[in-house]
Write a protein that holds these residues in place. Sequence first.
Motif, PDB file in Angstrom:
ATOM      1  N   LYS A 123       9.875 -43.890 -50.026  1.00  0.00           N
ATOM      2  CA  LYS A 123      11.142 -43.132 -49.510  1.00  0.00           C
ATOM      3  C   LYS A 123      11.171 -42.657 -51.146  1.00  0.00           C
ATOM      4  O   LYS A 123      11.303 -42.659 -52.238  1.00  0.00           O
ATOM      5  N   ILE A 124      11.502 -41.064 -50.681  1.00  0.00           N
ATOM      6  CA  ILE A 124      11.851 -40.445 -51.927  1.00  0.00           C
ATOM      7  C   ILE A 124      13.476 -39.985 -51.540  1.00  0.00           C
ATOM      8  O   ILE A 124      14.496 -39.653 -50.834  1.00  0.00           O
ATOM      9  N   ILE A 125      13.691 -39.463 -53.057  1.00  0.00           N
ATOM     10  CA  ILE A 125      14.598 -39.822 -53.184  1.00  0.00           C
ATOM     11  C   ILE A 125      14.681 -38.567 -54.027  1.00  0.00           C
ATOM     12  O   ILE A 125      14.550 -38.383 -55.142  1.00  0.00           O
ATOM     13  N   ILE A 126      15.901 -36.865 -53.306  1.00  0.00           N
ATOM     14  CA  ILE A 126      15.724 -35.378 -54.551  1.00  0.00           C
ATOM     15  C   ILE A 126      17.155 -35.987 -54.245  1.00  0.00           C
ATOM     16  O   ILE A 126      18.587 -35.314 -54.404  1.00  0.00           O
ATOM     17  N   ILE A 127      17.476 -35.416 -56.214  1.00  0.00           N
ATOM     18  CA  ILE A 127      18.174 -35.182 -57.051  1.00  0.00           C
ATOM     19  C   ILE A 127      17.917 -33.859 -57.458  1.00  0.00           C
ATOM     20  O   ILE A 127      17.678 -33.474 -58.028  1.00  0.00           O
ATOM     21  N   ASN A 128      19.464 -32.794 -57.315  1.00  0.00           N
ATOM     22  CA  ASN A 128      19.717 -31.704 -57.881  1.00  0.00           C
ATOM     23  C   ASN A 128      21.571 -31.613 -58.199  1.00  0.00           C
ATOM     24  O   ASN A 128      22.302 -31.591 -57.568  1.00  0.00           O
ATOM     25  N   PRO A 185       7.255 -39.486 -47.583  1.00  0.00           N
ATOM     26  CA  PRO A 185       6.929 -38.565 -48.499  1.00  0.00           C
ATOM     27  C   PRO A 185       6.500 -37.308 -47.290  1.00  0.00           C
ATOM     28  O   PRO A 185       6.566 -36.341 -47.696  1.00  0.00           O
ATOM     29  N   THR A 186       5.938 -38.275 -46.093  1.00  0.00           N
ATOM     30  CA  THR A 186       5.937 -36.529 -45.417  1.00  0.00           C
ATOM     31  C   THR A 186       6.768 -36.062 -44.591  1.00  0.00           C
ATOM     32  O   THR A 186       6.378 -34.959 -44.409  1.00  0.00           O
ATOM     33  N   GLU A 187       7.602 -36.212 -44.423  1.00  0.00           N
ATOM     34  CA  GLU A 187       9.099 -35.413 -44.305  1.00  0.00           C
ATOM     35  C   GLU A 187       9.991 -34.472 -45.203  1.00  0.00           C
ATOM     36  O   GLU A 187       9.735 -33.480 -45.513  1.00  0.00           O
ATOM     37  N   ILE A 188       9.591 -34.972 -47.035  1.00  0.00           N
ATOM     38  CA  ILE A 188      10.429 -34.309 -48.000  1.00  0.00           C
ATOM     39  C   ILE A 188       9.455 -33.246 -47.743  1.00  0.00           C
ATOM     40  O   ILE A 188       9.339 -32.541 -48.299  1.00  0.00           O
ATOM     41  N   PHE A 189       7.687 -33.692 -48.433  1.00  0.00           N
ATOM     42  CA  PHE A 189       6.598 -32.809 -48.434  1.00  0.00           C
ATOM     43  C   PHE A 189       6.285 -31.293 -47.491  1.00  0.00           C
ATOM     44  O   PHE A 189       6.056 -30.241 -47.062  1.00  0.00           O
ATOM     45  N   ALA A 190       6.947 -32.094 -46.456  1.00  0.00           N
ATOM     46  CA  ALA A 190       6.391 -30.813 -45.398  1.00  0.00           C
ATOM     47  C   ALA A 190       7.430 -29.650 -45.810  1.00  0.00           C
ATOM     48  O   ALA A 190       7.228 -29.000 -44.929  1.00  0.00           O
ATOM     49  N   HIS A 191       8.711 -30.143 -46.479  1.00  0.00           N
ATOM     50  CA  HIS A 191       9.366 -28.590 -47.158  1.00  0.00           C
ATOM     51  C   HIS A 191       8.829 -28.043 -48.351  1.00  0.00           C
ATOM     52  O   HIS A 191       9.643 -28.319 -49.821  1.00  0.00           O
ATOM     53  N   GLY A 192       7.968 -27.774 -48.575  1.00  0.00           N
ATOM     54  CA  GLY A 192       7.331 -26.869 -49.221  1.00  0.00           C
ATOM     55  C   GLY A 192       8.269 -25.843 -49.792  1.00  0.00           C
ATOM     56  O   GLY A 192       8.347 -25.942 -51.352  1.00  0.00           O
ATOM     57  N   ASP A 193       8.781 -24.644 -48.932  1.00  0.00           N
ATOM     58  CA  ASP A 193       9.101 -23.777 -49.651  1.00  0.00           C
ATOM     59  C   ASP A 193      10.925 -24.580 -50.238  1.00  0.00           C
ATOM     60  O   ASP A 193      11.203 -23.884 -51.360  1.00  0.00           O
TER      61      ASP A 193
END
Length: 280
Positions: free
Chosen positions: A210-215, A225-233
């Motif tokens: 699982k990946i968690i993105i913090i901004n 990862p497959t879900e997160i990296f599909a949003h390249g832009d």
Amino acid sequence: MSNIIEVKNLTFKYPQSNRQALNDISFDVKQGAWVAIIGHNGSGKSTLAKLLNYLLIANEGTIKVADMLVNEVNMWQIREKIGMVFQNPENQFVGATVEDDVAFGMENRNIKREEMQVRVQQALMAVNMQTFAQHEPSSLSGGQKQRVAIAGVLAIEPQVLILDEATSMLDPQGRQEIIELVQKLKKERGDDLTVISITHDIDEAALADKIIIINDGQLIETGQPTEIFAHGDRLLNLGLDVPFAQQVKGALQKAGIKTPTHYLDEKGLLDWLWELNSNQ
């Protein structure tokens, strides 16, 4: 599988800062999972790691590790369960030799000398550093120093291993060696070891469950990862890199070539390109 870590409505602000380093963060980590936390510099990733181990104290919210609240009362029990490896391993070294350094954490826990000697050898063997037991840590390469730091953590037998930018100061070969080492340890210990990887390295993050993105202190997204990296832009807009295979896929799309809508790693992309070429 039950949760090993539960974070609820976590907020933290450094005393001299005008903004929240973390603002109302909530997430769970399953026991035995590998979770990657990604975000640009200053997003709050390392702050979160220190809060998990009670190196910092939250202003609001709660953290539970193995059903125990992370607080002053439980601090030492929590640190028995969580081992941390930092960006610069030299900041963790205290022993005159590699062997002494690996033993240090156990000395603080009053572990018997006989058991300590066994654990030191086992930990050094686990990271393939047994032949360096009598070397001075300062004489080692960057990758070797990180291996020793990991051995010191493994010797205390934690349930959770936190890698706080542990590969960021290494050259590509050293980085790959550490990643492969963690993969090996995870495979050997299975659900007995939970890994939290705080990283800028997208290839490292791709290994996680699982990946968690913090901004800027906010939790933006969680997913595989497959879900997160599909949003390249979207990743690029957040100041993050995009896996090489995703970059190639984007270039193909701009050239008018229809590509699969799901995420492909490098092997998956190569297989798809080979199939595409074979059908022409």
